[in-house]
Design an enzyme around this catalytic site. Structure first.
Site, short mmCIF file in Angstrom:
data_model
loop_
_atom_site.label_atom_id
_atom_site.label_comp_id
_atom_site.label_asym_id
_atom_site.label_seq_id
_atom_site.Cartn_x
_atom_site.Cartn_y
_atom_site.Cartn_z
N GLN A 49 46.09 31.18 41.46
CA GLN A 49 46.22 32.48 40.79
C GLN A 49 47.64 32.73 40.32
O GLN A 49 47.92 33.76 39.69
CB GLN A 49 45.80 33.61 41.75
CG GLN A 49 44.33 33.63 42.06
CD GLN A 49 43.91 34.78 42.96
OE1 GLN A 49 43.32 34.55 44.00
NE2 GLN A 49 44.21 36.02 42.58
N GLU B 140 40.52 46.03 40.76
CA GLU B 140 40.38 46.17 42.21
C GLU B 140 39.77 47.50 42.63
O GLU B 140 39.26 47.61 43.75
CB GLU B 140 41.76 46.09 42.85
CG GLU B 140 42.45 44.79 42.63
CD GLU B 140 43.89 44.85 43.08
OE1 GLU B 140 44.45 43.79 43.32
OE2 GLU B 140 44.45 45.96 43.19
N1 PCD Z 1 40.94 46.08 31.57
C1 PCD Z 1 40.66 46.84 30.45
N2 PCD Z 1 41.26 48.06 30.32
C2 PCD Z 1 42.09 48.53 31.26
C3 PCD Z 1 42.34 47.78 32.42
C4 PCD Z 1 41.77 46.53 32.52
O1 PCD Z 1 39.86 46.42 29.60
N3 PCD Z 1 42.66 49.73 31.14
C5 PCD Z 1 40.36 44.74 31.73
C6 PCD Z 1 41.46 43.69 31.67
O2 PCD Z 1 41.86 43.33 30.46
C7 PCD Z 1 40.91 42.56 32.51
C8 PCD Z 1 40.07 43.31 33.54
O3 PCD Z 1 39.76 44.59 32.97
O4 PCD Z 1 40.08 41.76 31.75
C9 PCD Z 1 40.85 43.48 34.89
O5 PCD Z 1 42.13 43.94 34.60
P1 PCD Z 1 43.23 44.27 35.71
O6 PCD Z 1 42.79 45.40 36.56
O7 PCD Z 1 44.52 44.39 35.02
O8 PCD Z 1 43.23 43.02 36.70
P2 PCD Z 1 43.69 41.52 36.41
O9 PCD Z 1 45.07 41.35 36.89
O10 PCD Z 1 43.31 41.14 35.08
O11 PCD Z 1 42.72 40.75 37.38
C10 PCD Z 1 42.97 40.69 38.75
C11 PCD Z 1 41.83 41.36 39.48
C12 PCD Z 1 41.93 41.07 40.95
S1 PCD Z 1 43.33 41.33 41.71
C13 PCD Z 1 40.83 40.64 41.63
S2 PCD Z 1 40.97 40.31 43.25
C14 PCD Z 1 39.49 40.44 40.99
C15 PCD Z 1 39.45 41.25 39.68
O12 PCD Z 1 40.58 40.91 38.93
N4 PCD Z 1 39.25 39.04 40.77
C16 PCD Z 1 38.24 38.72 39.91
N5 PCD Z 1 38.28 40.92 38.92
C17 PCD Z 1 37.74 39.67 38.99
N6 PCD Z 1 36.73 39.36 38.16
C18 PCD Z 1 36.21 38.14 38.20
N7 PCD Z 1 35.17 37.85 37.38
N8 PCD Z 1 36.67 37.19 39.03
C19 PCD Z 1 37.69 37.45 39.87
O13 PCD Z 1 38.17 36.52 40.66
MO1 PCD Z 1 43.28 40.14 43.77
O14 PCD Z 1 44.80 40.80 44.33
O15 PCD Z 1 43.56 38.58 43.37
O16 PCD Z 1 42.73 39.92 45.48
#
Ligand code: PCD
Length: 795
Positions: A228, A749
């Site tokens: 990530q 979230e």
């Molecule tokens: N958006 C729109 N408008 C506004 C805001 C927002 O349209 N005002 C959209 C955007 O562009 C993107 C989505 O919606 O497409 C989301 O965004 P945001 O709130 O800024 O966030 P980001 O940074 O992009 O992403 C991250 C997140 C987190 S933190 C988690 S656990 C989960 C969620 O994302 N993961 C996942 N979602 C999801 N989906 C899917 N299919 N798969 C996954 O794995 Mo942590 O701290 O890492 O535990």
């Protein structure tokens, strides 16, 4: 500038910009089976790595005998800590600066910990080989809970650390203790509740893994990684391995769900990389499901006490909380280093509370390390659960309607920007508006009547209504306060417009399923007047993308989304001078029209030019005052975080005979400021609510008293399926973020953060007339039945 898109006219201009329900570009490859995940990567001569794991939670390793494994046809190598030590790779730093064994050096500290690794020509041979590695263990007494860990005579888990005499990691506190104690002494009413946020696992469909490929010709390693945060991982890889950073390439291809599980670095990655360097062949390591749940980044595991102090008419004066946190065998929580308890200190929630104080103690146990931000900005989920549960407890104590008590305590809409008692600077909000909308959608009064009727009739099934009016905090940076392993949490965007008028956007964050290839193109479409189909988004390759800190904490829209808008506006600025050149007018006289997406001469709208024509001009007829080409880069350090919010209302029917809970109604009103793609947002809300239901109803990584992980596979770690998920009714309000270039806040979230307390509040509400004030998660039928029985309601 022209101030960005207008939230009132939020339907776009027909080019796929802000507010339009553009279909997800990435889905074509996903639904036609053309996705490319780490396990799809196959390289000539690729070897496979399997890890030998400890069956014991706490044990000394006396001897490892590799011989039987090495005798197996196809096994190329068996690695132990000793082999890694020769390359100074026996240990690795965690994100919180602890030191974790890559392969066990001397003592196993949790069940399934990595003891040795077998490298073979084929995955099945590697697995057979792993079974043939003989390890002589001397089993020690394990410590499973944080409470046990802090007892005076508890076995010492981290005996390799100098100065570590017990299992205590750190104490942390926030707020004004004296002022809060005073408010509690003087209050008309105080309430207290003990609640556990159980250990969870993000459990993405795709487990963690990598393909490491050392190129001895270039002295360069390429690692396809379930990451990530590819750039941060590149820096860490380089620091740990000693390979210079420009000789490390991390590629994060399609990711099958991240949810915070793919933020840390895991031993398997390091072993595969070390094996590739030593053997000069590509090495793949891919977890199985149970390895994923049992060893990589768990979430939550907070044991919390909450207290509120209030006046008779329900004005909350103070909040106090104390937490015992189980961090597992290493301190490997994934959060900015200046926040040892993550963003838990936002526990005053959506309410204007005079005094607040929170304290926390963290302990080592013989369980897997973790503490990742599972669909959560670093522990804000625990904070929201605490305050939203406590408000319900207080409402019951005062015999007040839980909607009314919230209304009386909300931070008023005109008080923003607002600084909370624990020092958070909320950017904007209108909490009452969202609550009112949710109440109306939920048919609140009707269900209150129905609830009364069922009680009066002594019905077999009770009705409960739960509310959660949560505030999230997403979009870390600012870089001054937020970092990963010391690197400031900014993010970046790089836009290059081609001579034929289409463009490539490269960003420092990448998608794990949430649709960035579509939504980030929409930001460029909006800001450049281009058609969304003419913009492609690239991410996840550290050799070509600008440096970014990664996707978690719903930070992509607040940070990389802002960088994208700013970079697009830089391109627009340059486009003006090209337009002036093409239209033979002065640059000051060129105006850009957001509605048509065209540039024209002030006062002469028919003397106009499109971005496609400008792109051609940039390469074929560039003005002498400018460099040729049309591109811009922005590195964005956000001035503040963004604070999305919402109100969720859940109506449940609780069966007094079986303890089963049925969802009658599930309403979610979210406010994430200006919305980029309403359809993507709705998908995000649905997915996150499903995870909230899993949290409240069934998910739990459990251990027995010997430290055996009894909730470490999908037979025992229950995920919700379509059967358990009700129909969701979603709504929204729009309160733009004042400091974000396009007024947007994060949203991914919110549903997971906001929904568990609404669900628990609903179940408690069904039994509140009999005096129940709390039911612990996960609320499986047996847990609910026990609670019914205790309240004298069971049948
Ligand atoms: N958006 C729109 N408008 C506004 C805001 C927002 O349209 N005002 C959209 C955007 O562009 C993107 C989505 O919606 O497409 C989301 O965004 P945001 O709130 O800024 O966030 P980001 O940074 O992009 O992403 C991250 C997140 C987190 S933190 C988690 S656990 C989960 C969620 O994302 N993961 C996942 N979602 C999801 N989906 C899917 N299919 N798969 C996954 O794995 Mo942590 O701290 O890492 O535990």
């Amino acid at each position: 500038d022209d101030g960005g898109p207008d939230p009132e006219k939020h339907h776009g201009h027909g080019r796929g910009g802000m507010g339009e329900e553009v279909k997800r570009k990435e889905d074509k490859r996903f639904i036609t089976g053309r996705g490319n995940y780490v396990d799809d990567i196959k390289k000539p001569g690729m070897l496979h790595c399997e890890i030998v794991r400890s069956p014991h939670a706490h044990a000394r390793v006396n001897e490892i005998d590799k011989s039987r494994a090495l005798n197996l046809d196809g096994v190329v190598a068996v690695l132990t800590a000793e082999d890694l030590a020769a390359h100074e790779l026996a240990t690795m730093p965690t994100l919180m600066d602890d030191t974790q064994d890559v392969l066990v050096n001397d003592k196993v500290k949790f069940q399934s910990q990595e003891v040795a690794a077998v490298i073979a020509t084929d995955r099945y041979v590697a697995k057979d080989g792993a079974e043939k590695v003989e390890v002589d263990y001397e089993v020690l007494d394990p410590v499973v809970t944080a409470e046990e860990a802090l007892e005076a005579d508890a076995p010492l888990i981290r005996d390799e650390l100098e100065d570590q005499e017990d299992n205590h990691i750190f104490d942390w506190d926030v707020g004004d203790k004296e002022a809060t104690d005073e408010v509690f002494e003087e209050a008309d009413v105080t309430v207290e509740e003990q609640m556990e946020y159980q250990r969870l696992h993000p459990a993405p469909i795709e487990t963690c893994g990598c393909v490491a490929d050392w190129d001895p010709g270039k002295d360069k390693i390429t690692v396809h990684l379930t990451s990530q945060a590819p750039h941060a991982h590149r820096t860490l890889f380089s620091q740990v391995s000693g390979i210079p950073e420009h000789k490390v390439r991390i590629v994060s291809p399609d990711i099958g769900g991240g949810f915070g599980n793919k933020v840390p670095i895991y031993p398997g990655y390091v072993v595969a990389a070390a094996a590739s360097v030593v053997l000069e062949q590509p090495v793949k390591w891919m977890e199985e499901r149970s390895e994923n749940i049992q060893t990589t980044g768990f979430a939550r595991d907070y044991d919390m006490t909450g207290e509120l102090a209030a006046t008779e008419d329900g004005i909350i004066k103070g909040v106090r909380t104390d937490v015992l946190a189980n961090h597992g065998a290493y301190n490997a929580v994934a959060q900015p280093s200046k926040f040892p308890a993550g963003f838990f200190n936002i526990f005053t929630g959506s309410y204007d509370i005079e005094a607040a104080y929170g304290s926390l103690t963290a302990a080592f146990t013989n369980t897997a390390p973790g503490g990742v931000a599972y669909r959560c900005s670093f522990r804000v989920t625990e904070a929201v659960y605490l305050i939203e549960r406590m408000v319900k407890v207080l409402a019951q104590e005062l015999d007040m309607d839980p909607a009314e008590i919230r209304r009386r305590n909300f931070i008023p809409a005109d008080a923003f920007p607002y600084e909370s008692a624990t020092g958070w600077n909320y950017d904007s909000g209108d909490y009452e508006k969202a609550l009112d909308k949710a109440l109306e959608m939920a048919d609140y009064d009707h269900y209150r009547e129905e609830q009364k009727r069922r009680i009066e009739e002594d019905a077999d099934k009770l009705i409960g209504i739960g509310i959660s009016s949560f505030t999230e905090v997403v979009g870390a940076g600012p870089g001054k306060s937020c970092d990963i392993a010391g690197i400031e949490m900014f993010d970046s965007a790089d836009i290059r417009v081609n001579p034929t008028g289409n463009a490539v956007l490269r960003v420092g964050v990448q998608t794990q399923g949430q649709g960035h290839e579509t939504t980030f193109a929409q930001i460029v479409a909006e800001e450049l007047g281009m058609d969304v189909d003419n913009i492609s988004v690239e991410h996840g390759d550290t050799d070509t993308d600008p440096y970014g800190l990664g996707t978690y904490g719903s930070r992509s829209t607040p940070v990389a989304g802002a960088a994208t808008a700013v970079a697009a506006r830089k391109v627009r600025e340059k486009a003006k001078s090209i337009a002036a050149n093409e239209l033979e007018a002065a640059e000051e006289d060129i105006e850009w029209d957001r509605e048509s997406g065209e540039f024209h001469v002030a006062g002469a709208p028919d003397r106009s030019i499109t971005i496609t024509e400008i792109a051609a001009g940039a390469y074929m007829n560039h003005p002498s005052s400018e460099e040729p080409g049309l591109e811009a880069v922005n590195y964005y350090d956000p001035p503040e975080m963004t604070y999305p919010f919402g109100s969720y209302i859940v109506v449940v029917e609780v069966d007094r005979e079986t303890g089963e809970v049925d969802f009658e109604k599930f309403v979610a009103v979210d406010d994430c400021g200006n919305r980029i793609n309403p359809m993507v947002i709705e998908g995000q809300i649905h997915g996150g609510l499903a995870q909230g239901i899993g949290t409240a109803m069934m998910e739990h990584v459990t251990y027995d008293e010997n430290g055996n992980c009894t909730g470490g596979d999908f037979m025992n770690y229950l995920l919700p399926t379509a059967n358990e998920i009700p129909n969701f009714e979603t709504g929204y309000t729009v309160t733009p973020s004042p400091h974000h270039p396009i007024g947007a806040k994060g949203v991914g979230e919110s549903p997971t953060v906001g929904s568990p307390p609404a669900i628990v509040n609903a179940v408690v509400d069904a039994m509140a007339h009999a005096g129940t004030t709390h039911v612990e998660m996960p609320m499986t039928p047996d847990v609910v039945w026990e609670a019914l029985d205790e309240a004298g309601l069971s049948l």
